[in-house]
Design an enzyme around this catalytic site. Structure first.
Site, PDB file in Angstrom:
ATOM      1  N   LYS A  35      30.875  43.553  34.123  1.00  0.00           N
ATOM      2  CA  LYS A  35      31.693  42.605  33.851  1.00  0.00           C
ATOM      3  C   LYS A  35      31.581  41.558  32.198  1.00  0.00           C
ATOM      4  O   LYS A  35      32.741  41.282  31.752  1.00  0.00           O
ATOM      5  CB  LYS A  35      31.973  41.648  35.238  1.00  0.00           C
ATOM      6  CG  LYS A  35      33.298  42.373  36.219  1.00  0.00           C
ATOM      7  CD  LYS A  35      33.253  41.586  37.879  1.00  0.00           C
ATOM      8  CE  LYS A  35      33.670  42.572  38.577  1.00  0.00           C
ATOM      9  NZ  LYS A  35      34.277  42.170  39.072  1.00  0.00           N
ATOM     10  N   PHE A  39      58.806  42.493  52.932  1.00  0.00           N
ATOM     11  CA  PHE A  39      57.558  42.957  53.535  1.00  0.00           C
ATOM     12  C   PHE A  39      57.891  43.947  54.620  1.00  0.00           C
ATOM     13  O   PHE A  39      57.392  43.482  56.230  1.00  0.00           O
ATOM     14  CB  PHE A  39      56.598  41.472  54.364  1.00  0.00           C
ATOM     15  CG  PHE A  39      55.405  40.935  53.415  1.00  0.00           C
ATOM     16  CD1 PHE A  39      55.628  40.903  52.062  1.00  0.00           C
ATOM     17  CD2 PHE A  39      53.903  41.627  54.092  1.00  0.00           C
ATOM     18  CE1 PHE A  39      54.528  40.452  51.610  1.00  0.00           C
ATOM     19  CE2 PHE A  39      52.914  41.768  52.916  1.00  0.00           C
ATOM     20  CZ  PHE A  39      53.269  41.147  51.753  1.00  0.00           C
ATOM     21  N   GLY A  68      55.200  52.201  55.658  1.00  0.00           N
ATOM     22  CA  GLY A  68      54.195  52.554  55.089  1.00  0.00           C
ATOM     23  C   GLY A  68      53.175  53.360  55.728  1.00  0.00           C
ATOM     24  O   GLY A  68      53.121  53.554  57.956  1.00  0.00           O
ATOM     25  N   GLY A  98      46.736  47.783  54.163  1.00  0.00           N
ATOM     26  CA  GLY A  98      44.730  47.661  53.640  1.00  0.00           C
ATOM     27  C   GLY A  98      44.840  46.567  52.672  1.00  0.00           C
ATOM     28  O   GLY A  98      45.456  45.608  52.748  1.00  0.00           O
ATOM     29  N   CYS A 105      42.121  42.024  51.754  1.00  0.00           N
ATOM     30  CA  CYS A 105      42.112  41.246  52.611  1.00  0.00           C
ATOM     31  C   CYS A 105      43.435  40.845  53.487  1.00  0.00           C
ATOM     32  O   CYS A 105      42.780  40.693  54.983  1.00  0.00           O
ATOM     33  CB  CYS A 105      43.187  40.240  51.594  1.00  0.00           C
ATOM     34  SG  CYS A 105      42.654  39.483  50.007  1.00  0.00           S
ATOM     35  N   ARG A 140      39.677  49.428  48.136  1.00  0.00           N
ATOM     36  CA  ARG A 140      39.363  48.710  48.782  1.00  0.00           C
ATOM     37  C   ARG A 140      39.959  48.595  50.348  1.00  0.00           C
ATOM     38  O   ARG A 140      41.549  47.852  49.841  1.00  0.00           O
ATOM     39  CB  ARG A 140      39.205  46.904  48.788  1.00  0.00           C
ATOM     40  CG  ARG A 140      37.384  46.966  47.804  1.00  0.00           C
ATOM     41  CD  ARG A 140      37.870  45.409  47.613  1.00  0.00           C
ATOM     42  NE  ARG A 140      37.877  44.845  46.905  1.00  0.00           N
ATOM     43  CZ  ARG A 140      37.931  43.577  46.343  1.00  0.00           C
ATOM     44  NH1 ARG A 140      37.546  42.320  46.501  1.00  0.00           N
ATOM     45  NH2 ARG A 140      39.045  42.889  45.795  1.00  0.00           N
TER      46      ARG A 140
HETATM   47  P1  NAD Z   1      36.037  40.709  44.153  1.00  0.00           P
HETATM   48  O1  NAD Z   1      34.759  41.174  44.770  1.00  0.00           O
HETATM   49  O2  NAD Z   1      37.234  41.055  43.539  1.00  0.00           O
HETATM   50  O3  NAD Z   1      34.909  39.312  42.767  1.00  0.00           O
HETATM   51  C1  NAD Z   1      34.788  38.785  43.151  1.00  0.00           C
HETATM   52  C2  NAD Z   1      33.256  38.323  42.104  1.00  0.00           C
HETATM   53  O4  NAD Z   1      32.303  37.523  42.735  1.00  0.00           O
HETATM   54  C3  NAD Z   1      32.583  39.550  42.233  1.00  0.00           C
HETATM   55  O5  NAD Z   1      32.788  40.225  40.285  1.00  0.00           O
HETATM   56  C4  NAD Z   1      31.284  38.749  41.360  1.00  0.00           C
HETATM   57  O6  NAD Z   1      30.578  39.543  41.070  1.00  0.00           O
HETATM   58  C5  NAD Z   1      30.966  37.985  41.840  1.00  0.00           C
HETATM   59  N1  NAD Z   1      29.744  37.145  42.430  1.00  0.00           N
HETATM   60  C6  NAD Z   1      29.951  37.458  43.508  1.00  0.00           C
HETATM   61  N2  NAD Z   1      29.046  36.179  43.922  1.00  0.00           N
HETATM   62  C7  NAD Z   1      28.685  35.659  43.102  1.00  0.00           C
HETATM   63  C8  NAD Z   1      27.771  34.825  42.656  1.00  0.00           C
HETATM   64  N3  NAD Z   1      27.109  34.258  43.316  1.00  0.00           N
HETATM   65  N4  NAD Z   1      27.384  33.766  40.860  1.00  0.00           N
HETATM   66  C9  NAD Z   1      28.896  34.789  40.269  1.00  0.00           C
HETATM   67  N5  NAD Z   1      29.977  35.547  40.288  1.00  0.00           N
HETATM   68  C10 NAD Z   1      29.485  35.760  42.194  1.00  0.00           C
HETATM   69  O7  NAD Z   1      36.394  39.689  44.870  1.00  0.00           O
HETATM   70  P2  NAD Z   1      37.963  39.011  44.718  1.00  0.00           P
HETATM   71  O8  NAD Z   1      39.111  39.452  45.539  1.00  0.00           O
HETATM   72  O9  NAD Z   1      38.609  38.504  44.128  1.00  0.00           O
HETATM   73  O10 NAD Z   1      38.066  38.132  46.356  1.00  0.00           O
HETATM   74  C11 NAD Z   1      37.498  36.377  46.043  1.00  0.00           C
HETATM   75  C12 NAD Z   1      38.117  36.192  47.277  1.00  0.00           C
HETATM   76  O11 NAD Z   1      39.411  35.740  47.204  1.00  0.00           O
HETATM   77  C13 NAD Z   1      37.330  36.817  48.891  1.00  0.00           C
HETATM   78  O12 NAD Z   1      37.253  35.893  49.599  1.00  0.00           O
HETATM   79  C14 NAD Z   1      39.096  37.269  49.966  1.00  0.00           C
HETATM   80  O13 NAD Z   1      39.087  37.233  50.589  1.00  0.00           O
HETATM   81  C15 NAD Z   1      40.360  35.823  48.707  1.00  0.00           C
HETATM   82  N6  NAD Z   1      41.261  35.965  47.891  1.00  0.00           N
HETATM   83  C16 NAD Z   1      41.880  37.785  47.479  1.00  0.00           C
HETATM   84  C17 NAD Z   1      42.709  37.983  47.172  1.00  0.00           C
HETATM   85  C18 NAD Z   1      42.821  39.462  45.896  1.00  0.00           C
HETATM   86  O14 NAD Z   1      44.513  40.263  46.331  1.00  0.00           O
HETATM   87  N7  NAD Z   1      41.754  39.654  46.161  1.00  0.00           N
HETATM   88  C19 NAD Z   1      43.979  36.980  47.392  1.00  0.00           C
HETATM   89  C20 NAD Z   1      43.391  35.837  47.620  1.00  0.00           C
HETATM   90  C21 NAD Z   1      42.735  36.205  48.153  1.00  0.00           C
END
Ligand code: NAD
Length: 439
Positions: A40, A249, A253, A257, A260, A331
């Protein structure tokens, strides 16, 4: 008004971290984003965006060019010079349904020795009630404050959601630290809710739980419509016009999924259980969702005149793989889950998704293992027994139904798990139609 620029570190450059870092840089802050994933960081330092997210590439490029955004390997390099560090690492589902905090704890232990005195660490990851304290315990730094600032962005519209949020929630025991984090959003016109950490953490889970409930509710209503001979489109228009309910909402569907709702709904049940409350309504929401996926498998089986326990020899064409349109995120995608069930009972599935036409990152290739991927939506129709719409990509709605019918064969059923097509237009093309809750 915030004092620009504030020096920010972002740990984790996934959907949330990259959006957070790029948007804060866009707002004028000085941001360093770190990730453990070398691939990345290599992509990002070469100006490439590892995810599909509307508008993200533009603000990343602009902020990098302006010298306000950089990417580094690891959390320490991101946190070392920062006044405020955002933890945006995964909080996946643990074995017992609870949120797995190991990434948060690992990141906190990594940055603890390098944090500047007086720094603020922000939990932007979705974390259970009590996690602000848990991070404090891992950091063991009396001179550092921990604040909860949950993120509400939606994949597909993440940049827009971040820059024009419905609200910003900040939970902190320390008023000054809360104000410092709230100030970062000063350029954005929105409601800022400052509260205690437990309430901020609960807001995030309650919001996702409520949205999942709304979708499960409409899916249950759609199932009822099929039983009583009602049309869910009319029902949704009728109930959604009530301002107390609202139209958003309420699209039936294949079930919710994504990264989150599934894990957060289960975590909500577990958090409640751990604190002595049986959140039975949320358990119902989850079971309706599981049921909805099974209903889709059943629709496919009925479309080919078979029982859902045996689809051996059947060929299924699938339109869409991501959990919703506008994102490349696979996911907990209902499409992938339903296809998995179809394959388990012997079906061969070929699929098209706009985000899988390029070379796949290894984790995506793994999720799609065993599915025949094709490079054009029309190709899914060749030689299959049934065509299914699993993701609501707008380009699928533009498909020429006459050509589809010519390729798949007249009389074949379209299982439209997103109610994307006009049933009459499908029938006019000589195909059969089975949507969700439609007559
Ligand atoms: P993601 O898996 O896309 O990204 C997480 C990143 O963290 C990865 O790139 C991973 O390599 C990195 N990482 C892990 N451990 C690390 C470390 N020690 N040091 C540096 N980098 C590290 O996850 P995401 O979808 O961005 O979600 C992150 C959080 O935000 C989760 O708790 C999720 O529930 C929350 N969230 C997600 C969304 C969404 O729509 N994806 C929306 C709101 C909240």
């Amino acid at each position: 008004m915030s004092q620009l620029p504030v020096r920010l570190g972002v740990v984790g450059t996934g959907y949330v971290g990259l959006t957070t870092g790029a948007c804060f840089a866009h707002l004028g802050h000085q941001v360093v984003c770190g990730d453990v994933d070398q691939r990345k960081i290599d992509l990002l330092t070469n100006g490439r965006i590892p995810i599909v997210e509307d508008g993200l590439e533009k603000i990343v490029h602009e902020s990098v060019a302006a010298g306000r955004l950089e990417f580094v390997l690891g959390s320490q390099a991101a946190a070392a010079d920062a006044d405020i560090v955002f933890l945006c690492v995964p909080t996946p589902q643990g074995d017992d349904g609870s949120a797995d905090l190991s990434y948060i704890e690992q990141a906190a232990s990594e940055i603890a020795p390098v944090l500047k005195p007086g720094a603020v660490v922000v939990n932007k990851s979705t974390v259970p009630v009590g996690s602000t304290r848990a991070v404090e315990r891992v950091l063991q730094r009396d001179d550092v404050f921990v604040v909860s600032n949950p993120e509400f962005l939606r994949e597909g519209t993440a940049v827009n959601d971040f820059l024009q949020p419905d609200r910003v929630v900040v939970g902190a025991a320390n008023r000054e630290a809360a104000a410092q984090v709230a100030d970062l959003y000063a350029e954005i016109e929105t409601k800022v809710i400052i509260t205690d950490p437990a309430s901020a953490e609960t807001i995030k889970y309650a919001a996702n739980g409520y949205l999942a409930m709304k979708i499960s509710f409409v899916n249950a209503v759609a199932a009822m419509c099929e039983h009583v001979g009602a049309d869910v489109a009319a029902v949704v228009e009728g109930i959604g016009s009530d301002t107390r309910i609202g139209r958003r909402f309420l699209n039936p569907g294949p079930g919710w999924g994504g990264s989150c709702f599934p894990k957060d709904s289960r975590a909500l049940v577990k958090i409640a259980e751990d604190h002595g409350y049986d959140f039975s309504m949320m358990r119902g929401v989850i079971s309706v969702n599981d049921e909805q996926r099974r209903r889709m498998v059943d629709k496919v089986a009925r479309a080919v005149g078979r029982h859902q326990s045996d689809l051996s020899g059947m060929r299924v064409g699938a339109l869409g793989l991501t959990f919703k349109a506008g994102t490349d995120d696979l996911r907990e995608s209902p499409a992938v889950a339903i296809i998995g069930e179809l394959r388990k009972v012997g079906a061969h599935v070929k699929a098209f998704d706009p985000t899988t036409t390029r070379e796949l990152a290894p984790h995506r290739a793994k999720m799609l293992h065993g599915i025949e991927l094709v490079g054009d939506p029309m190709e899914v129709a060749d030689g299959v027994d049934v065509v299914c719409v699993f993701t609501e990509w707008s380009e699928f709605a533009q498909i020429d139904l006459d050509e589809l019918a010519a390729r798949v064969g007249k009389g074949t059923t379209i299982v439209d798990a997103r109610n994307l097509f006009d049933p009459d237009a499908v029938k006019d093309a000589g195909l059969r139609y089975d949507g969700v809750g439609r007559r």
